[in-house]
Write a protein that holds these residues in place. Structure first.
Motif, PDB file in Angstrom:
ATOM      1  N   TRP A 261       0.837  -1.204   0.000  1.00 29.18           N
ATOM      2  CA  TRP A 261       0.000   0.000   0.000  1.00 29.18           C
ATOM      3  C   TRP A 261       0.876   1.259   0.000  1.00 29.18           C
ATOM      4  N   PHE A 262       1.988   1.200   0.700  1.00 26.30           N
ATOM      5  CA  PHE A 262       2.934   2.321   0.697  1.00 26.30           C
ATOM      6  C   PHE A 262       3.588   2.440  -0.673  1.00 26.30           C
ATOM      7  N   ALA A 263       4.009   1.300  -1.225  1.00 28.23           N
ATOM      8  CA  ALA A 263       4.675   1.296  -2.533  1.00 28.23           C
ATOM      9  C   ALA A 263       3.763   1.849  -3.624  1.00 28.23           C
TER      10      ALA A 263
ATOM     11  N   GLY B 210       1.496   4.063  -3.135  1.00 31.89           N
ATOM     12  CA  GLY B 210       1.166   5.453  -2.822  1.00 31.89           C
ATOM     13  C   GLY B 210      -0.215   5.644  -2.219  1.00 31.89           C
ATOM     14  N   VAL B 211      -0.874   4.563  -1.869  1.00 29.50           N
ATOM     15  CA  VAL B 211      -2.216   4.670  -1.284  1.00 29.50           C
ATOM     16  C   VAL B 211      -2.139   5.247   0.126  1.00 29.50           C
ATOM     17  N   VAL B 212      -1.105   4.877   0.854  1.00 28.50           N
ATOM     18  CA  VAL B 212      -0.883   5.477   2.173  1.00 28.50           C
ATOM     19  C   VAL B 212       0.553   5.969   2.260  1.00 28.50           C
ATOM     20  N   THR B 213       0.731   6.950   3.100  1.00 25.48           N
ATOM     21  CA  THR B 213       2.053   7.483   3.422  1.00 25.48           C
ATOM     22  C   THR B 213       2.297   7.169   4.897  1.00 25.48           C
ATOM     23  N   PRO B 214       3.495   7.332   5.362  1.00 21.28           N
ATOM     24  CA  PRO B 214       3.716   7.120   6.798  1.00 21.28           C
ATOM     25  C   PRO B 214       2.786   7.990   7.656  1.00 21.28           C
ATOM     26  N   GLU B 215       2.545   9.212   7.208  1.00 23.14           N
ATOM     27  CA  GLU B 215       1.678  10.112   7.970  1.00 23.14           C
ATOM     28  C   GLU B 215       0.227   9.636   7.975  1.00 23.14           C
ATOM     29  N   SER B 216      -0.302   9.294   6.791  1.00 18.83           N
ATOM     30  CA  SER B 216      -1.705   8.854   6.749  1.00 18.83           C
ATOM     31  C   SER B 216      -1.872   7.518   7.470  1.00 18.83           C
ATOM     32  N   ALA B 217      -0.893   6.629   7.340  1.00 22.17           N
ATOM     33  CA  ALA B 217      -0.965   5.346   8.048  1.00 22.17           C
ATOM     34  C   ALA B 217      -0.980   5.571   9.556  1.00 22.17           C
TER      35      ALA B 217
END
Length: 114
Positions: free
Chosen positions: A11-13, A15-22
């Motif tokens: 999901w990070f790869a 671009g669906v989530v970023t560390p901040e949104s996660a």
């Protein structure tokens, strides 16, 4: 001790989530433990999609692939159908959807046949 990860690395790869949104969604999940993980995954997916108004063909491909790989069949199917329903969904994704082993995905793709 770190809490268990809510989002797969894919999901990070994508671009669906970023560390901040996660981190934000992890806080929401911890504050409402009665909701299953897929509730928060779907909320994050929809948030990502709605921020874009219209997914690009590459984002449709990524969303479809994430849904297809998700171990939660219900969440994955919803993600795949969402990608197929995008106006910008590329023909190769819709063609793959017509061959899906998931009935709902095949039916969704079938709505675009001429």
């Amino acid at each position: 001790m770190n809490p268990p990860a809510l989002f797969p690395i894919s999901w990070f790869a994508a671009g669906v989530v970023t560390p901040e949104s996660a981190s934000d969604f992890m806080r929401y999940a911890q504050a409402a433990p009665n909701h299953p993980a897929r509730h928060w995954l779907w909320a994050a997916f929809r948030d990502w999609s709605e921020e874009r108004e219209r997914l690009t063909p590459d984002e449709c491909r990524a969303a479809y692939a994430l849904g297809e790989a998700d171990p939660d069949q219900n969440l994955g199917t919803a993600m795949m159908c969402h990608a197929v329903l995008q106006r910008t969904c590329p023909a190769d994704v819709r063609a793959a959807a017509t061959r899906s082993d998931r009935t709902a995905v095949r039916k969704t793709a079938g709505a675009f046949r001429q």
